[in-house]
Each structure stands twice: as C-alpha cells, then as structure tokens.
Scaffold this active site. Structure first.
Site, PDB file in Angstrom:
ATOM      1  N   ASN A   1     -20.909  11.652  -2.690  1.00 16.90           N
ATOM      2  CA  ASN A   1     -20.388  10.291  -2.848  1.00 16.90           C
ATOM      3  C   ASN A   1     -20.778   9.757  -4.222  1.00 16.90           C
ATOM      4  OD1 ASN A   1     -18.822   8.664  -1.021  1.00 16.90           O
ATOM      5  ND2 ASN A   1     -20.421   7.113  -1.229  1.00 16.90           N
ATOM      6  N   LEU A   2     -19.989   8.781  -4.709  1.00 16.42           N
ATOM      7  CA  LEU A   2     -20.283   8.232  -6.042  1.00 16.42           C
ATOM      8  C   LEU A   2     -21.670   7.596  -6.036  1.00 16.42           C
ATOM      9  CD1 LEU A   2     -18.906   7.934  -8.795  1.00 16.42           C
ATOM     10  CD2 LEU A   2     -18.038   5.690  -8.044  1.00 16.42           C
TER      11      LEU A   2
ATOM     12  N   ASN B   1      -8.397   8.365   5.584  1.00 13.78           N
ATOM     13  CA  ASN B   1      -7.356   7.896   4.662  1.00 13.78           C
ATOM     14  C   ASN B   1      -5.981   7.954   5.326  1.00 13.78           C
ATOM     15  OD1 ASN B   1      -9.475   7.704   2.892  1.00 13.78           O
ATOM     16  ND2 ASN B   1      -8.978   9.597   1.793  1.00 13.78           N
TER      17      ASN B   1
ATOM     18  N   SER C   1     -18.130   5.110   2.559  1.00 14.14           N
ATOM     19  CA  SER C   1     -19.292   4.213   2.474  1.00 14.14           C
ATOM     20  C   SER C   1     -20.135   4.209   3.736  1.00 14.14           C
ATOM     21  CB  SER C   1     -18.795   2.782   2.211  1.00 14.14           C
ATOM     22  OG  SER C   1     -17.917   2.382   3.260  1.00 14.14           O
TER      23      SER C   1
ATOM     24  N   CYS D   1       7.473  -0.097  22.637  1.00 12.53           N
ATOM     25  CA  CYS D   1       7.598   1.074  23.522  1.00 12.53           C
ATOM     26  C   CYS D   1       6.665   2.222  23.131  1.00 12.53           C
ATOM     27  CB  CYS D   1       9.054   1.579  23.506  1.00 12.53           C
ATOM     28  SG  CYS D   1       9.503   2.414  21.977  1.00 12.53           S
TER      29      CYS D   1
ATOM     30  N   HIS E   1      -7.269   7.655  11.313  1.00 13.47           N
ATOM     31  CA  HIS E   1      -6.857   6.249  11.205  1.00 13.47           C
ATOM     32  C   HIS E   1      -5.358   6.109  10.939  1.00 13.47           C
ATOM     33  CE1 HIS E   1     -11.227   4.869  10.211  1.00 13.47           C
ATOM     34  NE2 HIS E   1     -11.050   5.109  11.479  1.00 13.47           N
TER      35      HIS E   1
ATOM     36  N   CYS F   1      13.844   2.264  21.354  1.00 18.31           N
ATOM     37  CA  CYS F   1      14.152   1.210  22.334  1.00 18.31           C
ATOM     38  C   CYS F   1      15.030   0.110  21.745  1.00 18.31           C
ATOM     39  CB  CYS F   1      12.855   0.609  22.890  1.00 18.31           C
ATOM     40  SG  CYS F   1      11.970  -0.424  21.703  1.00 18.31           S
TER      41      CYS F   1
ATOM     42  N   ARG G   1       0.860  -1.209   0.000  1.00 16.87           N
ATOM     43  CA  ARG G   1       0.000   0.000   0.000  1.00 16.87           C
ATOM     44  C   ARG G   1       0.888   1.249   0.000  1.00 16.87           C
ATOM     45  NH1 ARG G   1      -4.634  -0.644   3.717  1.00 16.87           N
ATOM     46  NH2 ARG G   1      -5.030   1.562   3.336  1.00 16.87           N
TER      47      ARG G   1
HETATM   48  C1  LIG Z   1     -16.597  -3.227   9.763  1.00 16.26           C
HETATM   49  C2  LIG Z   1     -17.248  -2.346  10.805  1.00 16.26           C
HETATM   50  C3  LIG Z   1     -18.642  -2.751  11.106  1.00 16.26           C
HETATM   51  N1  LIG Z   1     -16.418  -2.420  12.036  1.00 16.26           N
HETATM   52  C4  LIG Z   1     -16.251  -1.299  12.754  1.00 16.26           C
HETATM   53  O1  LIG Z   1     -16.781  -0.240  12.504  1.00 16.26           O
HETATM   54  C5  LIG Z   1     -15.270  -1.461  13.888  1.00 16.26           C
HETATM   55  C6  LIG Z   1     -15.986  -2.052  15.110  1.00 16.26           C
HETATM   56  C7  LIG Z   1     -17.035  -1.194  15.640  1.00 16.26           C
HETATM   57  C8  LIG Z   1     -16.834  -0.161  16.501  1.00 16.26           C
HETATM   58  N2  LIG Z   1     -18.047   0.425  16.783  1.00 16.26           N
HETATM   59  C9  LIG Z   1     -19.023  -0.232  16.104  1.00 16.26           C
HETATM   60  C10 LIG Z   1     -20.406   0.003  16.047  1.00 16.26           C
HETATM   61  C11 LIG Z   1     -21.155  -0.829  15.266  1.00 16.26           C
HETATM   62  C12 LIG Z   1     -20.516  -1.882  14.551  1.00 16.26           C
HETATM   63  C13 LIG Z   1     -19.131  -2.093  14.599  1.00 16.26           C
HETATM   64  C14 LIG Z   1     -18.406  -1.268  15.380  1.00 16.26           C
HETATM   65  N3  LIG Z   1     -14.639  -0.184  14.199  1.00 16.26           N
HETATM   66  C15 LIG Z   1     -13.416  -0.218  14.782  1.00 16.26           C
HETATM   67  O2  LIG Z   1     -12.837  -1.241  15.105  1.00 16.26           O
HETATM   68  C16 LIG Z   1     -12.773   1.144  15.032  1.00 16.26           C
HETATM   69  C17 LIG Z   1     -11.517   1.340  14.155  1.00 16.26           C
HETATM   70  C18 LIG Z   1     -11.841   1.277  12.723  1.00 16.26           C
HETATM   71  C19 LIG Z   1     -10.634   1.713  11.892  1.00 16.26           C
HETATM   72  C20 LIG Z   1     -10.099   0.575  11.050  1.00 16.26           C
HETATM   73  N4  LIG Z   1      -9.086   1.074  10.119  1.00 16.26           N
HETATM   74  C21 LIG Z   1      -9.336   1.477   8.877  1.00 16.26           C
HETATM   75  N5  LIG Z   1      -8.360   1.996   8.071  1.00 16.26           N
HETATM   76  C22 LIG Z   1      -6.995   2.178   8.563  1.00 16.26           C
HETATM   77  C23 LIG Z   1      -6.150   1.041   8.187  1.00 16.26           C
HETATM   78  C24 LIG Z   1      -6.044   0.872   6.691  1.00 16.26           C
HETATM   79  O3  LIG Z   1      -6.303   1.823   5.932  1.00 16.26           O
HETATM   80  O4  LIG Z   1      -5.625  -0.234   6.321  1.00 16.26           O
HETATM   81  S1  LIG Z   1     -10.981   1.410   8.333  1.00 16.26           S
HETATM   82  C25 LIG Z   1     -11.007   1.747   6.599  1.00 16.26           C
HETATM   83  O5  LIG Z   1     -12.291   1.392   6.146  1.00 16.26           O
HETATM   84  C26 LIG Z   1     -13.174   2.468   6.396  1.00 16.26           C
HETATM   85  C27 LIG Z   1     -14.213   2.611   5.346  1.00 16.26           C
HETATM   86  O6  LIG Z   1     -13.597   2.830   4.184  1.00 16.26           O
HETATM   87  P1  LIG Z   1     -14.028   4.076   3.228  1.00 16.26           P
HETATM   88  O7  LIG Z   1     -12.946   5.080   3.321  1.00 16.26           O
HETATM   89  O8  LIG Z   1     -15.415   4.491   3.464  1.00 16.26           O
HETATM   90  O9  LIG Z   1     -13.896   3.294   1.831  1.00 16.26           O
HETATM   91  P2  LIG Z   1     -14.945   2.274   1.176  1.00 16.26           P
HETATM   92  O10 LIG Z   1     -14.169   1.538   0.148  1.00 16.26           O
HETATM   93  O11 LIG Z   1     -15.703   1.530   2.198  1.00 16.26           O
HETATM   94  O12 LIG Z   1     -15.997   3.256   0.452  1.00 16.26           O
HETATM   95  C28 LIG Z   1     -15.542   4.130  -0.560  1.00 16.26           C
HETATM   96  C29 LIG Z   1     -16.730   5.022  -0.893  1.00 16.26           C
HETATM   97  O13 LIG Z   1     -16.294   5.998  -1.831  1.00 16.26           O
HETATM   98  C30 LIG Z   1     -17.213   6.062  -2.909  1.00 16.26           C
HETATM   99  N6  LIG Z   1     -16.432   6.409  -4.112  1.00 16.26           N
HETATM  100  C31 LIG Z   1     -15.653   5.569  -4.866  1.00 16.26           C
HETATM  101  N7  LIG Z   1     -15.040   6.297  -5.857  1.00 16.26           N
HETATM  102  C32 LIG Z   1     -15.456   7.601  -5.694  1.00 16.26           C
HETATM  103  C33 LIG Z   1     -15.194   8.813  -6.396  1.00 16.26           C
HETATM  104  N8  LIG Z   1     -14.405   8.835  -7.482  1.00 16.26           N
HETATM  105  N9  LIG Z   1     -15.772   9.960  -5.947  1.00 16.26           N
HETATM  106  C34 LIG Z   1     -16.616   9.941  -4.851  1.00 16.26           C
HETATM  107  N10 LIG Z   1     -16.900   8.815  -4.137  1.00 16.26           N
HETATM  108  C35 LIG Z   1     -16.315   7.671  -4.560  1.00 16.26           C
HETATM  109  C36 LIG Z   1     -17.871   4.691  -3.002  1.00 16.26           C
HETATM  110  O14 LIG Z   1     -19.166   4.819  -3.532  1.00 16.26           O
HETATM  111  C37 LIG Z   1     -17.886   4.240  -1.526  1.00 16.26           C
HETATM  112  O15 LIG Z   1     -19.105   4.638  -0.897  1.00 16.26           O
HETATM  113  C38 LIG Z   1     -12.341   3.690   6.513  1.00 16.26           C
HETATM  114  O16 LIG Z   1     -12.469   4.107   7.830  1.00 16.26           O
HETATM  115  C39 LIG Z   1     -10.939   3.204   6.235  1.00 16.26           C
HETATM  116  O17 LIG Z   1     -10.007   3.918   6.959  1.00 16.26           O
HETATM  117  N11 LIG Z   1     -12.282   1.212  16.375  1.00 16.26           N
HETATM  118  C40 LIG Z   1     -13.146   1.315  17.412  1.00 16.26           C
HETATM  119  O18 LIG Z   1     -14.333   1.332  17.255  1.00 16.26           O
HETATM  120  O19 LIG Z   1     -12.506   1.450  18.624  1.00 16.26           O
HETATM  121  C41 LIG Z   1     -13.337   1.551  19.802  1.00 16.26           C
HETATM  122  C42 LIG Z   1     -13.958   2.929  19.912  1.00 16.26           C
HETATM  123  C43 LIG Z   1     -15.138   3.088  20.499  1.00 16.26           C
HETATM  124  C44 LIG Z   1     -15.696   4.352  20.669  1.00 16.26           C
HETATM  125  C45 LIG Z   1     -15.104   5.515  20.189  1.00 16.26           C
HETATM  126  C46 LIG Z   1     -13.955   5.325  19.586  1.00 16.26           C
HETATM  127  C47 LIG Z   1     -13.384   4.033  19.405  1.00 16.26           C
END
Ligand SMILES: CC(C)NC(=O)[C@H](Cc1c[nH]c2ccccc12)NC(=O)[C@H](CCCC/N=C(/NCCC(=O)O)S[C@H]1O[C@H](COP(=O)(O)OP(=O)(O)OC[C@H]2O[C@@H](n3cnc4c(N)ncnc43)[C@H](O)[C@@H]2O)[C@@H](O)[C@H]1O)NC(=O)OCc1ccccc1
Length: 240
Positions: free
Chosen positions: A213-214, A102, A189, A130, A119, A150, A69
């Site tokens: 959003n798309l 991002n 999303s 550490c 993130h 460390c 990545r």
């Molecule tokens: C799967 C999901 C259900 N699970 C979660 O949400 C979990 C668990 C959870 C917590 N609370 C909940 C409540 C309910 C259910 C589940 C949970 N969350 C966590 O674990 C989070 C941590 C989550 C972070 C994980 N790390 C990422 N990324 C970094 C690493 C890496 O990059 O590898 S997540 C990663 O996916 C997420 C979603 O991705 P998007 O960016 O939205 O991308 P996606 O592909 O999904 O969508 C793209 C969109 O763009 C559109 N598009 C495409 N092209 C275009 C274009 N050209 N123009 C415009 N729009 C466009 C498309 O139509 C589409 O809609 C982003 O956050 C992204 O960073 N931590 C946490 O909750 O800690 C405790 C806490 C509690 C309270 C308060 C604070 C904390």
C-alpha cells in the site's frame, strides 16, 4: 519470484494465493480513490450517493454520481500493477484469485480470469423492482431507463454494493480465504467491512499475509509483512 521476503515455502508450485485489491490499485490508471486527498468522499457524502436510502430519496442525484464515475472509466487503461497480477495468474503454477472491491473493469481488461467483484461492477445495471441484472456497458442509467425484463421505468440502478448491503459472492470469498497459503492486500485503506476483516480470517486459516500500500492501512498491524510504495512499483516486483 520476488525480492519481497516471501517465506520460501510459498514460492513453490501449488501454493494458493488470494489477492484483495482496492481503489489504490486503479489510482495510477487515473481513477480517484475514496479517502485520499482529492478523493471521492471529499466531494460527496457517501450517505447521499452510496446507500439504498439515498437512491430511494433522490435517484437522479445517485444515478448522476455513478454516470460520472462510469464516464471516468471510459478512457482509462490497466496499469503495470493490473498487468502484473494477470501475469502472476498465468505463470504461477498454483491457484491465484483476485477479490476486488473496485467496480472498474481494469482487472478483466488486463486479463485476470479468476476474479470476484465483491462490490459489483459499474458496467452492469440492476432492476430494483425485479432484481434483473443487465450488461449496461458505458451508457448512462437515468430515471427514464426501463428494465429489459419487467419493463418498469425508473427502478434501474448501478449493479454495485452500497453501504448496508451484502457484498457479492461472500461464501466463495470465505472459502478462498480459508484455503489460502498467501493472502496479499493491495491498495486498500482497510476501513470498510467485511473486506477489512479478510486478513484476520486468512491469518487464522494459516495464510502468510502481506500488505502492499502507498501508506500503512488501518489494519497494517495484522499483516506478517507490509511494504509501502506505489502499486505499479511494488506489484511487478512481487511477480518478477
Ligand atoms: C465506513 C465503514 C465503517 N462501514 C462499513 O464497513 C459498512 C458497515 C459495516 C459492516 N460491518 C462493519 C463492522 C464494523 C464497522 C462497520 C461495519 N460496511 C457495509 O455496509 C458493507 C458494504 C460495504 C460496501 C460499500 N461499497 C463500496 N464500494 C462500492 C460502491 C462504489 O464504489 O461506489 S465501499 C468502497 O470503499 C471501500 C474502501 O475503499 P478502498 O478501495 O480501500 O479505497 P480508499 O480510498 O479508502 O483507500 C485507498 C488506499 O489505497 C492507497 N493508495 C493510493 N494510491 C495508491 C497507489 N498508487 N499504490 C498503492 N496504494 C495506493 C491509499 O494509501 C489508501 O490506503 C472499498 O470497499 C470501496 O469499494 N455491507 C455489509 O457489511 O453488509 C452486511 C454484512 C455483514 C456480514 C458479512 C457480509 C455483509
């Protein structure tokens, strides 16, 4: 400011704008999103590459995933959507903050200063031993990498937030949402929390909420207004 039907009171001086961005904003710069066709989660199982448990189980596999990545970030440039948001920050005589999910550096390369990487960042490394953080640039992190602080070998990881980990600067983000007059969500999303819950917090704080959003996101019904289209089209239209 735009042909998007923003309530007039938002177009005057002093309005506080908070913008949440996701992978869709960087898609037209050539970076894969997660959930679209050909997206990252089609090729990888997130529980094998984006959780602390995966890193404990198989660090080499996880580090290789992020090294790929990181390399993909080497030859990409900010697109017109990144540029437009940087211009909005410069020209809007109110406060503009970008909260991005991002891990790519395209917002800051485009000139955005008021920026929260909730993130983490692909150009930073974190010692799981550490807690030391290090600007790592575009170099690979390997199981042989040692911590500059460390000296531990094999515990360096990308400084990104994995599933089950607490996102960064949440207090600041909650403050920004609570003070927003306008909350805009772009290219996400709405499937991952706590980011997917920001629109509700902003709305309850009295902000007008807009989704660009798309395609309609999971949470589109929570927004006052939503526009479908490519970010390089819709975001510049918002700013002109
Ligand atoms: C799967 C999901 C259900 N699970 C979660 O949400 C979990 C668990 C959870 C917590 N609370 C909940 C409540 C309910 C259910 C589940 C949970 N969350 C966590 O674990 C989070 C941590 C989550 C972070 C994980 N790390 C990422 N990324 C970094 C690493 C890496 O990059 O590898 S997540 C990663 O996916 C997420 C979603 O991705 P998007 O960016 O939205 O991308 P996606 O592909 O999904 O969508 C793209 C969109 O763009 C559109 N598009 C495409 N092209 C275009 C274009 N050209 N123009 C415009 N729009 C466009 C498309 O139509 C589409 O809609 C982003 O956050 C992204 O960073 N931590 C946490 O909750 O800690 C405790 C806490 C509690 C309270 C308060 C604070 C904390």
């Amino acid at each position: 400011m735009t042909d998007i039907p923003l309530p007039s009171e938002l177009q005057h001086a002093g309005s506080r704008i908070t913008i949440l961005t996701g992978a869709g904003l960087s898609a037209e710069s050539g970076l894969h999103t997660f959930r679209d066709r050909g997206g990252i989660w089609e090729k990888y199982d997130l529980t094998e590459v984006a959780t602390p448990e995966a890193f404990a189980r198989n660090p080499a596999f996880v580090l290789d995933f992020y090294n790929q990545r990181r390399r993909a970030n080497e030859d990409v440039k900010p697109n017109a959507a990144h540029e437009a948001l940087a211009q909005l920050e410069r020209e809007h005589d109110g406060v503009v903050w970008v909260v991005t999910q991002n891990i790519d550096p395209l917002h800051e390369i485009a000139g955005t200063k008021n920026l929260v990487h909730m993130h983490g960042e692909i150009t930073k490394a974190l010692c799981a031993e550490c807690g030391h953080r290090e600007d790592w640039g575009m170099a690979d992190i390997t199981p042989q990498s040692s911590c500059p602080a460390c000296g531990t070998i094999g515990r360096m990881r990308p400084d990104v937030v994995w599933f089950g980990e607490m996102p960064y600067r949440m207090e600041e983000i909650f403050d920004l949402l609570a003070q927003s007059d306008l909350f805009i969500s772009i290219g996400t999303s709405g499937t991952v929390y706590p980011a997917a819950g920001f629109v509700e917090i902003a709305r309850e704080a009295g902000a007008w909420t807009l989704e660009l959003n798309l395609e309609p996101s999971e949470g589109v019904s929570q927004f006052h207004h939503a526009v479908q289209g490519r970010a390089t089209q819709t975001v510049p239209a918002l700013v002109e």
